[in-house]
Scaffold this motif. Structure first.
Motif, mmCIF file in Angstrom:
data_model
loop_
_atom_site.group_PDB
_atom_site.id
_atom_site.type_symbol
_atom_site.label_atom_id
_atom_site.label_comp_id
_atom_site.label_asym_id
_atom_site.label_seq_id
_atom_site.Cartn_x
_atom_site.Cartn_y
_atom_site.Cartn_z
ATOM 1 N N GLY A 76 -15.894 -71.774 -59.700
ATOM 2 C CA GLY A 76 -15.348 -71.287 -60.962
ATOM 3 C C GLY A 76 -15.319 -72.338 -62.051
ATOM 4 N N TYR A 77 -15.101 -73.591 -61.679
ATOM 5 C CA TYR A 77 -15.060 -74.682 -62.661
ATOM 6 C C TYR A 77 -16.400 -74.902 -63.348
ATOM 7 C CZ TYR A 77 -17.653 -77.646 -59.381
ATOM 8 O OH TYR A 77 -18.624 -78.167 -58.563
ATOM 9 N N LEU A 78 -17.488 -74.497 -62.672
ATOM 10 C CA LEU A 78 -18.836 -74.689 -63.209
ATOM 11 C C LEU A 78 -19.283 -73.533 -64.098
ATOM 12 C CD1 LEU A 78 -21.624 -76.108 -63.260
ATOM 13 C CD2 LEU A 78 -22.119 -75.017 -61.047
ATOM 14 N N LEU A 79 -18.792 -72.342 -63.849
ATOM 15 C CA LEU A 79 -19.310 -71.135 -64.493
ATOM 16 C C LEU A 79 -19.305 -71.192 -66.028
ATOM 17 C CD1 LEU A 79 -17.930 -68.327 -62.148
ATOM 18 C CD2 LEU A 79 -20.098 -69.582 -62.032
ATOM 19 N N PRO A 80 -18.268 -71.733 -66.678
ATOM 20 C CA PRO A 80 -18.295 -71.761 -68.150
ATOM 21 C C PRO A 80 -19.418 -72.615 -68.732
ATOM 22 C CG PRO A 80 -16.056 -72.083 -67.331
ATOM 23 C CD PRO A 80 -16.969 -72.206 -66.151
ATOM 24 N N HIS A 81 -20.022 -73.463 -67.911
ATOM 25 C CA HIS A 81 -21.060 -74.374 -68.401
ATOM 26 C C HIS A 81 -22.469 -73.819 -68.160
ATOM 27 C CE1 HIS A 81 -18.032 -77.561 -68.926
ATOM 28 N NE2 HIS A 81 -17.490 -77.043 -67.831
ATOM 29 N N LEU A 82 -22.566 -72.639 -67.591
ATOM 30 C CA LEU A 82 -23.866 -72.057 -67.266
ATOM 31 C C LEU A 82 -24.263 -71.014 -68.306
ATOM 32 C CD1 LEU A 82 -23.443 -71.513 -63.412
ATOM 33 C CD2 LEU A 82 -24.350 -73.519 -64.617
ATOM 34 N N ARG A 83 -25.567 -70.892 -68.495
ATOM 35 C CA ARG A 83 -26.079 -69.837 -69.366
ATOM 36 C C ARG A 83 -27.436 -69.381 -68.825
ATOM 37 N NH1 ARG A 83 -26.877 -74.670 -72.041
ATOM 38 N NH2 ARG A 83 -29.064 -75.081 -72.636
ATOM 39 N N PRO A 84 -27.822 -68.154 -69.108
ATOM 40 C CA PRO A 84 -29.107 -67.643 -68.612
ATOM 41 C C PRO A 84 -30.268 -68.546 -69.018
ATOM 42 C CG PRO A 84 -27.790 -65.848 -69.490
ATOM 43 C CD PRO A 84 -27.060 -67.120 -69.841
ATOM 44 N N GLY A 85 -31.178 -68.734 -68.085
ATOM 45 C CA GLY A 85 -32.353 -69.552 -68.338
ATOM 46 C C GLY A 85 -32.241 -70.972 -67.845
ATOM 47 N N MET A 86 -31.040 -71.431 -67.527
ATOM 48 C CA MET A 86 -30.874 -72.779 -66.984
ATOM 49 C C MET A 86 -31.412 -72.834 -65.560
ATOM 50 S SD MET A 86 -27.025 -73.766 -68.327
ATOM 51 C CE MET A 86 -27.103 -75.492 -67.826
ATOM 52 N N SER A 87 -31.864 -74.011 -65.165
ATOM 53 C CA SER A 87 -32.330 -74.222 -63.798
ATOM 54 C C SER A 87 -31.249 -74.938 -62.998
ATOM 55 C CB SER A 87 -33.624 -75.040 -63.790
ATOM 56 O OG SER A 87 -33.419 -76.296 -64.434
ATOM 57 N N LEU A 88 -31.199 -74.650 -61.688
ATOM 58 C CA LEU A 88 -30.128 -75.207 -60.848
ATOM 59 C C LEU A 88 -30.655 -75.514 -59.452
ATOM 60 C CD1 LEU A 88 -26.443 -74.228 -60.623
ATOM 61 C CD2 LEU A 88 -27.792 -74.061 -58.523
ATOM 62 N N LEU A 89 -30.264 -76.662 -58.945
ATOM 63 C CA LEU A 89 -30.529 -77.062 -57.562
ATOM 64 C C LEU A 89 -29.210 -77.048 -56.814
ATOM 65 C CD1 LEU A 89 -32.341 -78.321 -55.302
ATOM 66 C CD2 LEU A 89 -31.689 -80.566 -56.232
ATOM 67 N N ASP A 90 -29.152 -76.305 -55.704
ATOM 68 C CA ASP A 90 -27.939 -76.234 -54.888
ATOM 69 C C ASP A 90 -28.168 -77.046 -53.624
ATOM 70 O OD1 ASP A 90 -25.398 -75.561 -54.186
ATOM 71 O OD2 ASP A 90 -25.868 -73.520 -53.550
ATOM 72 N N VAL A 91 -27.460 -78.160 -53.519
ATOM 73 C CA VAL A 91 -27.633 -79.086 -52.398
ATOM 74 C C VAL A 91 -26.658 -78.713 -51.284
ATOM 75 C CG1 VAL A 91 -27.552 -81.509 -51.689
ATOM 76 C CG2 VAL A 91 -28.343 -80.904 -53.994
ATOM 77 N N GLY A 92 -27.178 -78.510 -50.065
ATOM 78 C CA GLY A 92 -26.342 -78.045 -48.967
ATOM 79 C C GLY A 92 -25.961 -76.596 -49.179
ATOM 80 N N CYS A 93 -26.948 -75.765 -49.435
ATOM 81 C CA CYS A 93 -26.693 -74.381 -49.858
ATOM 82 C C CYS A 93 -26.136 -73.505 -48.747
ATOM 83 C CB CYS A 93 -27.972 -73.755 -50.394
ATOM 84 S SG CYS A 93 -29.297 -73.567 -49.166
ATOM 85 N N GLY A 94 -26.296 -73.891 -47.468
ATOM 86 C CA GLY A 94 -25.784 -73.072 -46.377
ATOM 87 C C GLY A 94 -26.375 -71.674 -46.430
ATOM 88 N N PRO A 95 -25.581 -70.640 -46.147
ATOM 89 C CA PRO A 95 -26.096 -69.273 -46.150
ATOM 90 C C PRO A 95 -26.277 -68.685 -47.542
ATOM 91 C CG PRO A 95 -23.787 -69.270 -45.517
ATOM 92 C CD PRO A 95 -24.204 -70.707 -45.608
ATOM 93 N N ALA A 96 -26.031 -69.474 -48.577
ATOM 94 C CA ALA A 96 -26.476 -69.202 -49.949
ATOM 95 C C ALA A 96 -25.712 -68.119 -50.690
ATOM 96 C CB ALA A 96 -27.982 -68.872 -49.976
ATOM 97 N N SER A 97 -24.533 -67.751 -50.255
ATOM 98 C CA SER A 97 -23.780 -66.759 -51.016
ATOM 99 C C SER A 97 -23.434 -67.285 -52.410
ATOM 100 C CB SER A 97 -22.514 -66.347 -50.265
ATOM 101 O OG SER A 97 -21.724 -67.481 -49.943
ATOM 102 N N ILE A 98 -23.075 -68.560 -52.512
ATOM 103 C CA ILE A 98 -22.796 -69.159 -53.816
ATOM 104 C C ILE A 98 -24.097 -69.321 -54.598
ATOM 105 C CG2 ILE A 98 -21.844 -71.154 -55.024
ATOM 106 C CD1 ILE A 98 -20.111 -71.690 -52.536
ATOM 107 N N THR A 99 -25.124 -69.827 -53.945
ATOM 108 C CA THR A 99 -26.421 -70.057 -54.589
ATOM 109 C C THR A 99 -26.927 -68.801 -55.266
ATOM 110 O OG1 THR A 99 -26.884 -71.412 -52.627
ATOM 111 C CG2 THR A 99 -28.679 -71.109 -54.208
ATOM 112 N N LEU A 100 -26.885 -67.695 -54.549
ATOM 113 C CA LEU A 100 -27.431 -66.444 -55.068
ATOM 114 C C LEU A 100 -26.565 -65.861 -56.171
ATOM 115 C CD1 LEU A 100 -28.582 -65.068 -51.621
ATOM 116 C CD2 LEU A 100 -30.085 -65.787 -53.504
ATOM 117 N N ASP A 101 -25.251 -66.065 -56.088
ATOM 118 C CA ASP A 101 -24.381 -65.672 -57.196
ATOM 119 C C ASP A 101 -24.732 -66.449 -58.459
ATOM 120 O OD1 ASP A 101 -22.989 -63.902 -55.613
ATOM 121 O OD2 ASP A 101 -21.123 -65.058 -55.589
ATOM 122 N N LEU A 102 -24.940 -67.760 -58.302
ATOM 123 C CA LEU A 102 -25.299 -68.586 -59.453
ATOM 124 C C LEU A 102 -26.657 -68.175 -60.004
ATOM 125 C CD1 LEU A 102 -24.117 -72.074 -58.131
ATOM 126 C CD2 LEU A 102 -22.977 -70.641 -59.830
ATOM 127 N N ALA A 103 -27.596 -67.860 -59.117
ATOM 128 C CA ALA A 103 -28.930 -67.444 -59.553
ATOM 129 C C ALA A 103 -28.865 -66.180 -60.402
ATOM 130 C CB ALA A 103 -29.823 -67.219 -58.333
#
Length: 274
Positions: free
Chosen positions: A38-65
């Motif tokens: 949640g602390y990161l979400l205000p800093h994101l906008r469509p079109g940005m690129s993101l690398l998720d390190v230690g993504c695990g089963p990717a529930s967070i990764t895919l939400d961010l995507a």
């Protein structure tokens, strides 16, 4: 306790304290961007690129995507099991653009500044050299590094069952035997500074299990994890008996059966501008 100036050198041999058994991956798959980033979400906008390190089963990764489309999102993890779960979850969601690759935090398969944001959730606590990992994340980041880690010593629970305190003491002992830092949250700012990241913002948030549904889930999830081969073998290596492991399992079940059950933990969040 490890300080920023005492982080050991790494040899790509970090041992993931939780292991990758089904209960662990299932628990991690319940995490969302809202509850865990949640602390990161205000800093994101469509079109940005993101690398998720230690993504695990990717529930967070895919939400961010989903929030960043059409931006490029890549998840990396050292575990083939975790990546298989990540790809399965992407397929379940109909996400054919987010990609996944096997890699570790010390040697990211990316060019300098190739992602706007580099993110890691509950990763640094498991690494022998978190400063080196942060330095590598900063190399790849074009704008922002975002990390969040728990501090195990902040865990508070009621009823105050001896078996739960034994579990907490045992986990912290196991983590340190694995050259990891279970209280990583308190070190994030110092580690970031040691990695050369000076422009940082630190916040804190908490997870709390107190309503009947979350108590039931947390109780049974933790009991399964303690009963699993990974924790059992490491606990016995740390000097616990099989009977004590069973006591810890039962304590989680008893805790979940209490109408007064309460469990909370504090997470430190750090944003570093590159």
């Amino acid at each position: 306790m490890r300080t920023a100036s005492q982080t050991p050198s790494h040899e790509h041999s970090d041992r993931y304290t939780h292991g990758y058994e089904r209960p662990v991956l299932a628990a991690h798959a319940t995490r969302t961007a809202q509850t865990s980033a949640g602390y990161l979400l205000p800093h994101l906008r469509p079109g940005m690129s993101l690398l998720d390190v230690g993504c695990g089963p990717a529930s967070i990764t895919l939400d961010l995507a989903q929030r960043l489309r059409p931006g490029r999102v890549l998840g990396v993890d050292t575990s083939a099991q975790a990546l298989a779960a990540a790809r399965a979850e992407a397929a379940r969601r109909g996400d054919s653009t987010t990609s996944f690759e096997q890699a570790d935090a010390y040697s990211l398969p990316c060019a300098d500044g190739s992602f706007d944001v580099v993110h890691a959730h509950q990763v640094l606590q498991h690494l022998a050299d978190p400063v080196a990992a942060l330095r590598e994340m900063a190399r790849v980041a074009g704008s922002l590094v975002a990390v969040r880690d728990v501090e195990y010593r902040t865990m508070s629970f009621f009823p105050d069952l001896p078996g739960l305190q034994m579990w907490l003491d045992t986990y912290r002992q196991i983590a340190r035997a694995n050259d990891a830092e279970p209280d990583a949250g308190r070190y994030l700012k110092a580690w970031a500074h040691a990695a050369g990241l000076a422009d940082t913002t630190v916040t804190v948030s908490a997870w709390c299990y107190a309503d009947p549904d979350s108590v039931h889930w947390w109780s049974h999830s933790q009991a399964e994890r303690v009963h699993g081969q990974a924790f059992t073998s490491e606990a016995i290596e740390a000097g616990r008996s099989a009977a004590e492991v069973e006591e810890m399992v039962q304590a989680w079940i008893d805790w979940g059966d209490s109408p007064d059950a309460y469990f909370t933990m504090t997470h430190t969040e750090l944003l570093a501008r590159v």
